[in-house]
Design a protein around this motif. Structure first.
Motif, PDB file in Angstrom:
ATOM      1  N   LYS A   4      42.587  52.306 116.762  1.00  0.00           N
ATOM      2  CA  LYS A   4      43.364  52.531 117.982  1.00  0.00           C
ATOM      3  C   LYS A   4      43.076  51.453 119.028  1.00  0.00           C
ATOM      4  CE  LYS A   4      46.054  54.956 120.761  1.00  0.00           C
ATOM      5  NZ  LYS A   4      47.512  54.918 120.592  1.00  0.00           N
ATOM      6  N   GLN A  27      44.888  48.128 118.680  1.00  0.00           N
ATOM      7  CA  GLN A  27      46.317  48.094 119.038  1.00  0.00           C
ATOM      8  C   GLN A  27      46.559  47.719 120.505  1.00  0.00           C
ATOM      9  OE1 GLN A  27      48.051  51.911 117.987  1.00  0.00           O
ATOM     10  NE2 GLN A  27      46.898  51.951 116.085  1.00  0.00           N
ATOM     11  N   ARG A  84      46.778  60.967 117.435  1.00  0.00           N
ATOM     12  CA  ARG A  84      47.758  61.732 118.229  1.00  0.00           C
ATOM     13  C   ARG A  84      47.800  61.286 119.689  1.00  0.00           C
ATOM     14  NH1 ARG A  84      47.599  67.159 118.929  1.00  0.00           N
ATOM     15  NH2 ARG A  84      49.782  66.917 119.523  1.00  0.00           N
ATOM     16  N   GLN A 108      49.057  58.739 122.262  1.00  0.00           N
ATOM     17  CA  GLN A 108      50.083  57.711 122.365  1.00  0.00           C
ATOM     18  C   GLN A 108      49.682  56.623 123.364  1.00  0.00           C
ATOM     19  OE1 GLN A 108      53.976  59.335 123.443  1.00  0.00           O
ATOM     20  NE2 GLN A 108      54.764  58.462 121.550  1.00  0.00           N
ATOM     21  N   SER A 109      48.924  57.006 124.376  1.00  0.00           N
ATOM     22  CA  SER A 109      48.542  56.081 125.454  1.00  0.00           C
ATOM     23  C   SER A 109      47.608  54.988 124.945  1.00  0.00           C
ATOM     24  CB  SER A 109      47.840  56.861 126.569  1.00  0.00           C
ATOM     25  OG  SER A 109      48.580  57.997 126.942  1.00  0.00           O
ATOM     26  N   ASP A 110      47.484  53.931 125.736  1.00  0.00           N
ATOM     27  CA  ASP A 110      46.581  52.825 125.429  1.00  0.00           C
ATOM     28  C   ASP A 110      45.142  53.326 125.591  1.00  0.00           C
ATOM     29  OD1 ASP A 110      44.845  50.532 125.753  1.00  0.00           O
ATOM     30  OD2 ASP A 110      46.631  49.309 126.087  1.00  0.00           O
ATOM     31  N   GLN A 124      49.271  60.545 127.171  1.00  0.00           N
ATOM     32  CA  GLN A 124      50.409  61.112 126.436  1.00  0.00           C
ATOM     33  C   GLN A 124      50.056  61.245 124.966  1.00  0.00           C
ATOM     34  OE1 GLN A 124      53.371  58.145 127.937  1.00  0.00           O
ATOM     35  NE2 GLN A 124      54.551  59.970 128.524  1.00  0.00           N
ATOM     36  N   PHE A 125      50.621  62.275 124.321  1.00  0.00           N
ATOM     37  CA  PHE A 125      50.307  62.566 122.929  1.00  0.00           C
ATOM     38  C   PHE A 125      51.517  62.339 122.021  1.00  0.00           C
ATOM     39  CE2 PHE A 125      47.481  66.069 124.898  1.00  0.00           C
ATOM     40  CZ  PHE A 125      46.523  65.134 125.238  1.00  0.00           C
ATOM     41  N   VAL A 126      51.238  62.037 120.773  1.00  0.00           N
ATOM     42  CA  VAL A 126      52.274  61.975 119.739  1.00  0.00           C
ATOM     43  C   VAL A 126      52.663  63.411 119.406  1.00  0.00           C
ATOM     44  CG1 VAL A 126      52.753  61.336 117.343  1.00  0.00           C
ATOM     45  CG2 VAL A 126      51.346  59.828 118.788  1.00  0.00           C
ATOM     46  N   ARG A 184      53.498  65.242 117.045  1.00  0.00           N
ATOM     47  CA  ARG A 184      53.542  65.582 115.620  1.00  0.00           C
ATOM     48  C   ARG A 184      52.215  66.191 115.197  1.00  0.00           C
ATOM     49  NH1 ARG A 184      55.446  60.350 112.386  1.00  0.00           N
ATOM     50  NH2 ARG A 184      54.425  59.247 114.093  1.00  0.00           N
ATOM     51  N   TYR A 195      50.781  62.194 109.334  1.00  0.00           N
ATOM     52  CA  TYR A 195      51.586  62.928 110.313  1.00  0.00           C
ATOM     53  C   TYR A 195      52.621  63.776 109.576  1.00  0.00           C
ATOM     54  CZ  TYR A 195      50.090  59.356 113.765  1.00  0.00           C
ATOM     55  OH  TYR A 195      49.381  58.520 114.592  1.00  0.00           O
TER      56      TYR A 195
END
Length: 429
Positions: free
Chosen positions: A18, A21, A305, A307-309, A328-330, A332, A391
């Motif tokens: 993570k 990215q 899960r 989503q944020s950096d 923020q979360f994915v 799924r 996922y």
């Protein structure tokens, strides 16, 4: 920025995946790392408790952010060293100091802390070797089963659930009189057994503010249907179906906020992750334990899960500006299935050649107990070898992908559970 992660497991590989990215990450190192982190970062042959080598490396490479994965260096005070040295004070570090890490490093400390701040937990009493007879008498007054916990770190093996008074007596004697877990069992917490469904909740905190990360449920038993010996974790699922808004509000108001506030009131500076090991008892959350870091294998479903950096969040945590960030979360489901060595959690062989990792699709492969040989082959190097995260729109869909990948990857003696998360399908929100 140049970032160093300490650790060598699936948790650290997931964090590295993570962090890599983020556009904020210019160079990533993992010490000591594994065969998986080698593919995305630079592994450094330094042990997590070799503080001299770690600090020398940080200065030599001009590391700007250190993320501590496992508990032992935290309990031993790696953060304190960075804070005390003038030449290291500028380095951002995610992980509490020695005092805050006592939440995990001492079961007695954490129980007393919860008691002081009215945080719901099982009733308990702590005994020393000099109090062995009192402890045996205390056991006889409790209901079965009885939980006995070594006070200190015992590599995940210091908790015994005794099903009989005889077993409880023998366990307490082994721990206190015979030092079964060494210094870790110089004190033993005897605790009420709570019946319910366990779950894990995680937060990032800068000591004042906090962000709640996705919750997860992990599976400790080696056998399907939650049978057999306890392990370090055979898989995990996130989110947890019964954790609705109302239940999470109870966790936040009764457990998370009082913990953060309690640390602040007691002048315990805490910067990093807090793992809340919880149990849902008839709709009410209770704390089983704290950890001063992310869990494993839960990290392997929680981090994918987010989503944020993650680097933005870690930097804000380390420099005290977490209130300015959103998380923020994915949306799924994520499941992870752990592939383990044959014989684990008992005796097992290392050095088995792993094949067909390149054949898996729609799955994140997080290495745990692996290493790269001199001739560039990936071999097993631990009991828990790989976590396969997928996922899905629901648990069944995600688990099918994880299990398909688990079937494809091969080595001699490989084993995995095929029922991760299926128990949750029977539970309505």
């Amino acid at each position: 920025m140049k970032i160093l992660i300490l650790g060598s497991g699936g948790r650290e590989h997931a964090l590295a995946w993570k962090i890599k990215q983020s556009p904020l990450c210019s160079q990533l190192f993992v010490a000591p790392g594994n065969a998986g982190t080698h593919e995305i970062a630079t592994n450094v042959a330094i042990g997590v408790n070799d503080f001299t080598a770690i600090t020398d490396f940080v200065l030599k490479e001009a590391i700007e952010l250190v993320v501590v994965g496992p508990e032992e260096p935290l309990v031993r005070g790696i953060r304190n060293i960075f804070e005390e040295r003038e030449d290291l004070k500028h380095v951002l570090i995610v992980g509490p100091g020695k005092e805050g890490a006592q939440l995990e490093g001492s079961k007695d400390f954490s129980k007393q802390f919860m008691q002081r701040h009215n945080i719901p937990t099982a009733r308990y009493q702590t005994f020393t070797p000099e109090q062995l007879e009192e402890g045996l008498e205390y056991i006889d007054k409790q209901e079965l089963p009885i939980v006995l916990k070594a006070d200190g770190l015992a590599a995940g093996k210091g908790v015994i659930i005794a099903q009989s008074y005889k077993e409880a007596h023998e366990t307490l004697t082994d721990m206190l009189a015979h030092q079964k877990f060494g210094d870790a069992s110089s004190r033993v917490v005897i605790e009420q057994y709570l019946t319910g469904i366990e779950l894990s909740v995680f937060v990032l905190t800068d000591g004042k503010d906090y962000k709640i990360l996705p919750e997860a449920k992990d599976y400790k038993r080696i056998g399907e249907g939650d049978t057999g010996l306890n392990t370090g974790g055979m898989g995990a699922v996130s989110p947890v179906p019964f954790v609705d808004r109302e239940f999470m509000q109870k966790i936040d108001e009764r457990i998370i906020w009082p913990t953060i506030e309690g640390l602040y009131k007691e002048n315990i500076s805490y910067v990093g992750f807090i793992f809340f090991g919880l149990i849902n008892v008839d709709g009410e959350p209770y704390v089983i334990e704290y950890n001063a870091r992310m869990g494993d294998p839960e990290t392997e479903v929680v981090i994918p899960r987010i989503q944020s950096d993650l680097v933005e969040l870690l930097v804000a945590t380390a420099n005290g500006t977490l209130s300015e960030k959103r998380i923020q979360f994915v949306p799924r489901i994520a499941t992870t299935v752990m592939l383990v060595s044959g014989g684990y959690p008992g005796d097992y062989e290392k050095g088995k050649v792993i094949s067909d990792t390149g054949k898996v699709e729609n799955v994140l492969v997080f290495h745990a107990g692996t290493k790269l040989t001199s001739d560039n082959r990936v071999v097993t190097d631990g009991g828990r070898v790989m976590a396969l995260t997928a996922y899905g729109a629901d648990i069944r869909q995600a688990l099918a992908k994880s299990n398909q990948a688990a079937e494809r990857i091969q080595w001699e003696g490989k084993y995995y559970r095929k029922d991760i998360g299926l128990d949750l399908l029977k539970i309505s929100k």
